[in-house]
Design a protein around this motif. Structure first.
Motif, mmCIF file in Angstrom:
data_model
loop_
_atom_site.group_PDB
_atom_site.id
_atom_site.type_symbol
_atom_site.label_atom_id
_atom_site.label_comp_id
_atom_site.label_asym_id
_atom_site.label_seq_id
_atom_site.Cartn_x
_atom_site.Cartn_y
_atom_site.Cartn_z
ATOM 1 N N HIS A 1 0.830 -1.215 0.000
ATOM 2 C CA HIS A 1 0.000 0.000 0.000
ATOM 3 C C HIS A 1 0.863 1.264 0.000
ATOM 4 O O HIS A 1 0.404 2.318 -0.456
ATOM 5 C CB HIS A 1 -0.947 0.007 1.195
ATOM 6 N N ILE A 2 2.086 1.173 0.514
ATOM 7 C CA ILE A 2 3.004 2.320 0.413
ATOM 8 C C ILE A 2 3.219 2.668 -1.056
ATOM 9 O O ILE A 2 3.211 3.836 -1.448
ATOM 10 C CB ILE A 2 4.340 1.981 1.111
ATOM 11 N N VAL A 3 3.355 1.654 -1.889
ATOM 12 C CA VAL A 3 3.546 1.869 -3.326
ATOM 13 C C VAL A 3 2.242 2.334 -3.973
ATOM 14 O O VAL A 3 2.198 3.326 -4.714
ATOM 15 C CB VAL A 3 4.037 0.574 -3.997
ATOM 16 N N ALA A 4 1.172 1.598 -3.694
ATOM 17 C CA ALA A 4 -0.110 1.887 -4.335
ATOM 18 C C ALA A 4 -0.572 3.309 -4.019
ATOM 19 O O ALA A 4 -0.963 4.072 -4.913
ATOM 20 C CB ALA A 4 -1.159 0.879 -3.872
ATOM 21 N N HIS A 5 -0.506 3.673 -2.740
ATOM 22 C CA HIS A 5 -0.956 5.008 -2.351
ATOM 23 C C HIS A 5 -0.080 6.090 -2.971
ATOM 24 O O HIS A 5 -0.574 7.170 -3.342
ATOM 25 C CB HIS A 5 -0.970 5.144 -0.830
ATOM 26 N N ALA A 6 1.200 5.805 -3.116
ATOM 27 C CA ALA A 6 2.095 6.808 -3.707
ATOM 28 C C ALA A 6 1.648 7.160 -5.125
ATOM 29 O O ALA A 6 1.532 8.342 -5.471
ATOM 30 C CB ALA A 6 3.525 6.284 -3.719
ATOM 31 N N PHE A 7 1.380 6.165 -5.948
ATOM 32 C CA PHE A 7 0.989 6.448 -7.329
ATOM 33 C C PHE A 7 -0.408 7.072 -7.398
ATOM 34 O O PHE A 7 -0.665 7.953 -8.224
ATOM 35 C CB PHE A 7 1.062 5.173 -8.176
ATOM 36 N N MET A 8 -1.314 6.606 -6.549
ATOM 37 C CA MET A 8 -2.671 7.160 -6.579
ATOM 38 C C MET A 8 -2.685 8.611 -6.102
ATOM 39 O O MET A 8 -3.269 9.484 -6.740
ATOM 40 C CB MET A 8 -3.596 6.310 -5.697
ATOM 41 N N LYS A 9 -2.035 8.862 -4.976
ATOM 42 C CA LYS A 9 -2.141 10.197 -4.395
ATOM 43 C C LYS A 9 -1.301 11.222 -5.132
ATOM 44 O O LYS A 9 -1.708 12.383 -5.255
ATOM 45 C CB LYS A 9 -1.748 10.123 -2.903
ATOM 46 N N ILE A 10 -0.149 10.807 -5.668
ATOM 47 C CA ILE A 10 0.629 11.800 -6.422
ATOM 48 C C ILE A 10 -0.135 12.198 -7.678
ATOM 49 O O ILE A 10 -0.087 13.356 -8.104
ATOM 50 C CB ILE A 10 2.042 11.256 -6.750
ATOM 51 N N THR A 11 -0.889 11.271 -8.257
ATOM 52 C CA THR A 11 -1.713 11.616 -9.418
ATOM 53 C C THR A 11 -2.766 12.653 -9.033
ATOM 54 O O THR A 11 -2.971 13.654 -9.743
ATOM 55 C CB THR A 11 -2.414 10.359 -9.968
ATOM 56 N N LEU A 12 -3.416 12.440 -7.910
ATOM 57 C CA LEU A 12 -4.470 13.360 -7.483
ATOM 58 C C LEU A 12 -3.906 14.756 -7.194
ATOM 59 O O LEU A 12 -4.508 15.776 -7.561
ATOM 60 C CB LEU A 12 -5.187 12.800 -6.255
ATOM 61 N N PHE A 13 -2.749 14.821 -6.544
ATOM 62 C CA PHE A 13 -2.147 16.131 -6.279
ATOM 63 C C PHE A 13 -1.643 16.781 -7.564
ATOM 64 O O PHE A 13 -1.753 18.010 -7.726
ATOM 65 C CB PHE A 13 -1.023 16.005 -5.251
ATOM 66 N N PHE A 14 -1.070 15.984 -8.454
ATOM 67 C CA PHE A 14 -0.656 16.561 -9.745
ATOM 68 C C PHE A 14 -1.873 17.165 -10.462
ATOM 69 O O PHE A 14 -1.778 18.241 -11.071
ATOM 70 C CB PHE A 14 -0.041 15.470 -10.631
ATOM 71 N N CYS A 15 -2.992 16.460 -10.414
ATOM 72 C CA CYS A 15 -4.213 16.982 -11.055
ATOM 73 C C CYS A 15 -4.650 18.283 -10.388
ATOM 74 O O CYS A 15 -5.003 19.260 -11.074
ATOM 75 C CB CYS A 15 -5.340 15.957 -10.974
ATOM 76 N N ALA A 16 -4.635 18.300 -9.052
ATOM 77 C CA ALA A 16 -5.028 19.521 -8.333
ATOM 78 C C ALA A 16 -4.116 20.684 -8.725
ATOM 79 O O ALA A 16 -4.575 21.822 -8.918
ATOM 80 C CB ALA A 16 -4.967 19.281 -6.823
ATOM 81 N N GLY A 17 -2.814 20.394 -8.858
ATOM 82 C CA GLY A 17 -1.871 21.439 -9.247
ATOM 83 C C GLY A 17 -2.086 21.902 -10.675
ATOM 84 O O GLY A 17 -1.992 23.103 -10.967
ATOM 85 N N ALA A 18 -2.369 20.970 -11.575
ATOM 86 C CA ALA A 18 -2.615 21.333 -12.979
ATOM 87 C C ALA A 18 -3.866 22.197 -13.086
ATOM 88 O O ALA A 18 -3.905 23.157 -13.865
ATOM 89 C CB ALA A 18 -2.756 20.062 -13.814
ATOM 90 N N ILE A 19 -4.873 21.860 -12.302
ATOM 91 C CA ILE A 19 -6.110 22.656 -12.305
ATOM 92 C C ILE A 19 -5.823 24.075 -11.819
ATOM 93 O O ILE A 19 -6.247 25.068 -12.418
ATOM 94 C CB ILE A 19 -7.183 21.983 -11.427
ATOM 95 N N TYR A 20 -5.060 24.180 -10.727
ATOM 96 C CA TYR A 20 -4.774 25.504 -10.161
ATOM 97 C C TYR A 20 -3.901 26.331 -11.109
ATOM 98 O O TYR A 20 -4.157 27.527 -11.334
ATOM 99 C CB TYR A 20 -4.090 25.359 -8.802
ATOM 100 N N ALA A 21 -2.878 25.682 -11.670
ATOM 101 C CA ALA A 21 -1.975 26.422 -12.559
ATOM 102 C C ALA A 21 -2.701 26.906 -13.808
ATOM 103 O O ALA A 21 -2.349 27.941 -14.377
ATOM 104 C CB ALA A 21 -0.794 25.532 -12.948
ATOM 105 N N THR A 22 -3.735 26.178 -14.233
ATOM 106 C CA THR A 22 -4.427 26.519 -15.476
ATOM 107 C C THR A 22 -5.624 27.426 -15.254
ATOM 108 O O THR A 22 -5.906 28.321 -16.064
ATOM 109 C CB THR A 22 -4.902 25.221 -16.173
ATOM 110 N N THR A 23 -6.346 27.210 -14.150
ATOM 111 C CA THR A 23 -7.606 27.935 -13.948
ATOM 112 C C THR A 23 -7.626 28.776 -12.676
ATOM 113 O O THR A 23 -8.569 29.555 -12.484
ATOM 114 C CB THR A 23 -8.778 26.944 -13.862
ATOM 115 N N HIS A 24 -6.643 28.562 -11.777
ATOM 116 C CA HIS A 24 -6.594 29.210 -10.455
ATOM 117 C C HIS A 24 -7.808 28.832 -9.594
ATOM 118 O O HIS A 24 -8.229 29.612 -8.733
ATOM 119 C CB HIS A 24 -6.481 30.729 -10.585
ATOM 120 N N LYS A 25 -8.352 27.679 -9.836
ATOM 121 C CA LYS A 25 -9.458 27.182 -9.009
ATOM 122 C C LYS A 25 -8.895 26.237 -7.940
ATOM 123 O O LYS A 25 -8.119 25.338 -8.241
ATOM 124 C CB LYS A 25 -10.484 26.436 -9.871
#
Length: 507
Positions: free
Chosen positions: A340-364
């Protein structure tokens, strides 16, 4: 049976590469392209060195650097076993991806102090490698504390009042926990000089009383439980979300909280061991604390409208899956915790990358603002949906594999009640993630607003698509590439003293 020892400088080199890179980065302050080139070269070199140890470890050996004596009875010792290599591979491969993402994110938002940012990032990766490759408690403690200090400049990177306040809270929590951990490490060193990590633990034959060992266990769990964000020691984590998003991704997927989860498994499996935990009766208490954290943090996530804070409470919940597996301490539970250390790493880094991409593009930043975003950023929100599904434990996605093993581990421990906790958590995960996906694809944003603009820059989009793809592929091929599942199986078997299968645990 003693594992074969392969002596090599590779563990030491893996730690030093990113430390040396941090120094070089500071000299490239006025040349950003060169600075970021140093970061990428160092990340690739570090990953190559760590990867070079994989064949020996898969062959059943441990890779060891000769101890570096500081003083009589005090030695830095790097020793890479299957569990340590699992964490080191994870951290080093995600450093490459996170560095690419960081370059795109920091440039898009025109952040200042980028030299310090990349230098601190490199030191954090050295600390994470040192934690992964520590052969004894003293070495582990030193790098555990270096990680705390190195992460602080990243948390306060914005330099505004909220960042400074969040950084102050971060330091108070983690430095106080570090003092408790210091007491525990020193005490364990007195009981068992050298305090070398040993599969199955090394404290059982020290002659210490049951009460003393119970107190020592509590000290260890407080010391490492803050980074692992076990309730009520979790308060710093949502506050630290004031940091830039790549830092949040680092905190949640690679360093700090993942180092805390790694530490919980190290202490339970390699310091105390399942048998001694069972004799002390501490496993069941820790398991219920983990279960309470899983449910409470999931409920807390439901009420958060700020996207990164919702993800933060999700992390608090998910980390305790690892703690639960370590507490149950059956072979399958240990396997589930480690994977789960591995699984959570890939899942959660994806979610944070998405949150960052949204903010960088839309400031939402808020979930209520995401209506219709799936039509404007279909790849980003598709990756978000895939990672969210994986976190709920959907079959054929990576989160299912670890949660399945945790469920089997609960049965092995004679505690099937924890399966109900896993099911309840999965439903809560769906309850706080699926509305985000629904808003993005079916929300009532004006059509023009929904499709205006587009995806984030490729330097942010490509990394999040890679990590999302990994969360999908590892769900059906968990050994693809870096052999994460085999490494977890080997480490769990070593702790249990045999192959993963029906056996007693630490309850």
């Amino acid at each position: 049976m003693q594992a074969e020892v392969v002596f090599s400088v590779a563990p030491l080199v893996a730690v030093l590469i990113s430390l040396a890179a941090a120094g070089l980065i500071l000299f490239c302050d006025r040349r950003p392209d060169l600075r970021e080139g140093v970061t990428m070269v160092a990340a690739a070199a570090k990953f190559a060195v760590v990867l070079s140890m994989l064949p020996a470890v898969l062959g059943g050996a441990v890779v060891e650097t000769a101890p570096l004596d500081i003083a009589k009875g005090i030695a830095l010792h790097f020793r890479v076993d299957a569990f340590g290599l699992l964490f080191a591979l994870l951290a080093s491969c995600l450093w490459i991806i996170t560095s690419v993402y960081s370059i795109g994110y920091m440039r898009s938002l025109k952040y200042g102090h980028q030299t310090g940012y990349f230098a601190s990032f490199a030191v954090c990766l050295s600390a994470a490698a040192g934690i992964a490759m520590s052969g004894n408690l003293l070495t582990f403690f030193i790098f555990y504390e270096i990680l705390t200090i190195a992460t602080y400049p990243l948390v306060i990177h914005r330099r505004n009042a909220a960042a400074v306040s969040g950084g102050r809270e971060y330091l108070v929590y983690l430095l106080l926990a570090g003092q408790v951990l210091f007491i525990a490490v020193a005490w364990a060193h007195c009981l068992a000089p050298g305090a070398a990590f040993t599969p199955g633990g090394f404290l059982a034959d020290t002659g210490a009383s049951v009460l003393a060992l119970q107190v020592l266990f509590v000290l260890f769990m407080v010391g490492v439980g803050v980074k692992a964000a076990v309730i009520p020691l979790h308060g710093w984590l949502p506050t630290a979300m004031v940091a830039p998003t790549p830092v949040s991704a680092l905190l949640h997927a690679v360093a700090v909280v993942k180092a805390g989860a790694f530490a919980v498994v190290r202490v339970t499996g390699f310091v105390f061991g399942p048998e001694l935990m069972g004799e002390l009766g501490v496993g069941v208490i820790l398991a219920w604390l983990a279960a309470a954290t899983i449910i409470f943090a999931s409920l807390r996530a439901l009420s958060e409208d700020h996207l990164k804070r919702r993800l933060a409470y999700s992390t608090v919940s998910q980390l305790s899956y690892v703690v639960l597996g370590a507490a149950l301490a059956t072979p399958a539970a240990m396997l589930g915790a480690m994977f789960h250390i591995v699984a959570h790493a890939f899942m959660k880094i994806t979610l944070f990358f998405c949150a960052g991409a949204i903010y960088a593009t839309t400031h939402k930043e808020y979930i209520r603002e995401l209506d219709g975003l799936g039509r404007r950023m279909p790849y980003t929100m598709g990756a978000f949906a895939a990672a969210a599904l994986a976190i709920t434990g959907m079959p054929l996605l990576v989160g299912f594999i670890s949660k399945w093993n945790l469920g089997v581990g609960a049965v092995q421990a004679g505690q099937p009640v924890f399966i109900a906790v896993l099911i309840g958590s999965a439903l809560l995960n769906a309850a706080y993630f699926f509305p985000i996906v629904y808003r993005a694809y079916f929300g009532r944003a004006g059509e023009e607003a929904a499709v205006a603009g587009g995806e984030a820059k490729p330097s942010m989009l490509v990394p999040l698509l890679i990590t999302a793809a990994a969360a999908l592929v590892l769900g059906v091929l968990p050994n693809l590439g870096l052999q994460f599942y085999t490494l977890a199986q080997m480490a769990a078997a070593a702790v249990a003293g045999g192959a993963p299968g029906p056996a007693g645990g630490g309850m």
